[in-house]
Design a protein around this motif. Structure first.
Motif, PDB file in Angstrom:
ATOM      1  N   ALA A  61       0.835  -1.200   0.000  1.00  0.00           N
ATOM      2  CA  ALA A  61       0.000   0.000   0.000  1.00  0.00           C
ATOM      3  C   ALA A  61       0.871   1.252   0.000  1.00  0.00           C
ATOM      4  CB  ALA A  61      -0.933  -0.008   1.210  1.00  0.00           C
ATOM      5  N   ASP A  62       1.942   1.229   0.804  1.00  0.00           N
ATOM      6  CA  ASP A  62       2.855   2.375   0.835  1.00  0.00           C
ATOM      7  C   ASP A  62       3.546   2.555  -0.514  1.00  0.00           C
ATOM      8  OD1 ASP A  62       2.173   2.785   3.445  1.00  0.00           O
ATOM      9  OD2 ASP A  62       3.934   1.793   4.279  1.00  0.00           O
ATOM     10  N   ARG A  63       3.875   1.429  -1.148  1.00  0.00           N
ATOM     11  CA  ARG A  63       4.531   1.495  -2.456  1.00  0.00           C
ATOM     12  C   ARG A  63       3.625   2.169  -3.479  1.00  0.00           C
ATOM     13  NH1 ARG A  63       8.490   2.533  -5.745  1.00  0.00           N
ATOM     14  NH2 ARG A  63       8.520   1.280  -7.647  1.00  0.00           N
ATOM     15  N   LEU A  64       2.355   1.789  -3.499  1.00  0.00           N
ATOM     16  CA  LEU A  64       1.418   2.390  -4.444  1.00  0.00           C
ATOM     17  C   LEU A  64       1.226   3.871  -4.140  1.00  0.00           C
ATOM     18  CD1 LEU A  64      -0.519   2.097  -6.802  1.00  0.00           C
ATOM     19  CD2 LEU A  64      -2.282   1.341  -5.197  1.00  0.00           C
ATOM     20  N   ALA A  65       1.108   4.215  -2.861  1.00  0.00           N
ATOM     21  CA  ALA A  65       0.931   5.617  -2.478  1.00  0.00           C
ATOM     22  C   ALA A  65       2.149   6.452  -2.874  1.00  0.00           C
ATOM     23  CB  ALA A  65       0.682   5.718  -0.978  1.00  0.00           C
ATOM     24  N   THR A  66       3.346   5.868  -2.749  1.00  0.00           N
ATOM     25  CA  THR A  66       4.573   6.578  -3.139  1.00  0.00           C
ATOM     26  C   THR A  66       4.594   6.849  -4.640  1.00  0.00           C
ATOM     27  OG1 THR A  66       5.824   5.581  -1.321  1.00  0.00           O
ATOM     28  CG2 THR A  66       7.088   6.467  -3.162  1.00  0.00           C
ATOM     29  N   LEU A  67       4.186   5.854  -5.418  1.00  0.00           N
ATOM     30  CA  LEU A  67       4.138   6.030  -6.871  1.00  0.00           C
ATOM     31  C   LEU A  67       3.116   7.100  -7.262  1.00  0.00           C
ATOM     32  CD1 LEU A  67       4.339   2.278  -7.955  1.00  0.00           C
ATOM     33  CD2 LEU A  67       6.080   4.034  -8.357  1.00  0.00           C
ATOM     34  N   ILE A  68       2.005   7.138  -6.548  1.00  0.00           N
ATOM     35  CA  ILE A  68       0.992   8.157  -6.824  1.00  0.00           C
ATOM     36  C   ILE A  68       1.536   9.548  -6.513  1.00  0.00           C
ATOM     37  CG2 ILE A  68      -1.265   9.030  -6.131  1.00  0.00           C
ATOM     38  CD1 ILE A  68      -1.344   6.549  -7.913  1.00  0.00           C
ATOM     39  N   THR A  69       2.318   9.651  -5.436  1.00  0.00           N
ATOM     40  CA  THR A  69       2.931  10.937  -5.087  1.00  0.00           C
ATOM     41  C   THR A  69       3.876  11.401  -6.191  1.00  0.00           C
ATOM     42  OG1 THR A  69       2.793  10.432  -2.719  1.00  0.00           O
ATOM     43  CG2 THR A  69       4.330  12.153  -3.379  1.00  0.00           C
ATOM     44  N   GLU A  70       4.681  10.464  -6.715  1.00  0.00           N
ATOM     45  CA  GLU A  70       5.587  10.796  -7.816  1.00  0.00           C
ATOM     46  C   GLU A  70       4.806  11.200  -9.064  1.00  0.00           C
ATOM     47  OE1 GLU A  70       8.934  10.978  -7.843  1.00  0.00           O
ATOM     48  OE2 GLU A  70       8.843  10.666  -5.677  1.00  0.00           O
ATOM     49  N   LEU A  71       3.714  10.502  -9.301  1.00  0.00           N
ATOM     50  CA  LEU A  71       2.874  10.818 -10.460  1.00  0.00           C
ATOM     51  C   LEU A  71       2.292  12.225 -10.336  1.00  0.00           C
ATOM     52  CD1 LEU A  71       1.532   9.791 -13.071  1.00  0.00           C
ATOM     53  CD2 LEU A  71      -0.297   8.843 -11.658  1.00  0.00           C
ATOM     54  N   LEU A  72       1.900  12.569  -9.137  1.00  0.00           N
ATOM     55  CA  LEU A  72       1.329  13.899  -8.894  1.00  0.00           C
ATOM     56  C   LEU A  72       2.361  14.993  -9.161  1.00  0.00           C
ATOM     57  CD1 LEU A  72      -1.257  15.293  -7.938  1.00  0.00           C
ATOM     58  CD2 LEU A  72      -0.421  15.079  -5.593  1.00  0.00           C
ATOM     59  N   LYS A  73       3.606  14.736  -8.766  1.00  0.00           N
ATOM     60  CA  LYS A  73       4.668  15.713  -9.019  1.00  0.00           C
ATOM     61  C   LYS A  73       4.895  15.898 -10.518  1.00  0.00           C
ATOM     62  CE  LYS A  73       7.196  14.773  -4.714  1.00  0.00           C
ATOM     63  NZ  LYS A  73       8.457  14.213  -4.135  1.00  0.00           N
ATOM     64  N   CYS A  74       4.876  14.795 -11.249  1.00  0.00           N
ATOM     65  CA  CYS A  74       5.091  14.877 -12.695  1.00  0.00           C
ATOM     66  C   CYS A  74       3.966  15.635 -13.392  1.00  0.00           C
ATOM     67  CB  CYS A  74       5.213  13.476 -13.290  1.00  0.00           C
ATOM     68  SG  CYS A  74       6.750  12.625 -12.865  1.00  0.00           S
TER      69      CYS A  74
END
Length: 262
Positions: A61-74
């Motif tokens: 779950a943390d891994r998916l949330a981290t990827l979403i955070t990176e996606l938001l930055k992009c």
């Protein structure tokens, strides 16, 4: 019977559970107690808590949330409305517009890579989601069985009159009543552990359900809309006010939804 069960302070019992308790109570004989008393047999659910713990330790779950955070930055660099705006003379002279264009292209490529990683993480999280649900259902069934066995055992002990044991009897060292009482105490400890674990699994289940729902809504619904409006904006060169507004709204909806996850 129900009044006696209420005195045990174990909560309410259904009519079927009361019938089961009565059946168990009538069959209890501490001298011949079955070692499996209180434990389910032949159930179809495997108690694979070690595998489940391994899944949880991976922090999917943390891994998916981290990827979403990176996606938001992009997405902040991949705003199509920024690209549709005509550069002013200063941006042309300083090359700022070229920098914005390169950041946009790099962000779009990075988004594609992040989406592949996020999709893989979401699929792994789905596996964990199913496993948590399975173990939760197993524990709830186990809890129901433990409650009726403990209730039957406590009623038996409350009704039994313990007679002083004579040391001259051949089985003077065998104390079935005490052994049975220890069994009920240990079953109660197991019940408390199951109830606590069930609460934790329910919390994890709810968190994963929200995370997956938000992810799929964002990346399988809002993201395609964002892509289509971005394409429409690029096709008309950003000269159509309605298309610009649609692209801006799509970008805002997507980033707002992703912000709920990150």
């Amino acid at each position: 019977m129900k009044e006696q069960l209420q005195n045990l302070n174990m909560g309410d019992f259904s009519d079927d559970e009361v019938t089961q308790i009565e059946t168990l109570l009538a069959a209890i004989n501490p001298k011949q107690i079955n070692h499996s008393f209180g434990f389910r047999q032949g159930d179809t659910f495997d108690q694979n808590f070690e595998d489940l713990a391994g899944f949880l330790e991976e922090s999917l779950a943390d891994r998916l949330a981290t990827l979403i955070t990176e996606l938001l930055k992009c997405l902040s660099d991949a705003d199509p409305v920024k690209m549709s705006r005509q550069p002013n003379w200063l941006e042309k002279v300083t090359g700022k517009y070229l920098e914005i264009s390169l950041d946009y292209l790099e962000a779009r490529l990075r988004i594609d890579g992040l989406l592949k990683e996020a999709e893989a993480a979401a699929q792994q999280l789905e596996v964990l989601f199913v496993e948590v649900d399975k173990q939760g259902r197993y524990l709830r069934t186990e809890i129901r069985d433990l409650r009726v066995h403990i209730a039957a055992g406590r009623l038996y002990m409350a009704r039994s009159i313990r007679l002083p044991e004579s040391n001259t009897e051949p089985d003077a060292f065998d104390k079935p009543q005490e052994r049975f009482a220890r069994r009920i105490t240990n079953l109660a400890a197991l019940l408390a552990s199951h109830e606590m674990t069930t609460v934790q699994l329910d919390m994890a289940y709810a968190h994963m359900a929200d995370l997956l729902a938000n992810y799929y809504e964002s990346c399988h619904v809002l993201l395609p809309i964002w892509r289509e409006h971005s394409l429409g904006l690029a096709l008309n060169g950003g000269n159509h006010p309605m298309q610009v507004n649609l692209a801006r709204q799509a970008h805002l909806r997507l980033t707002n939804k992703l912000s709920e996850i990150a």
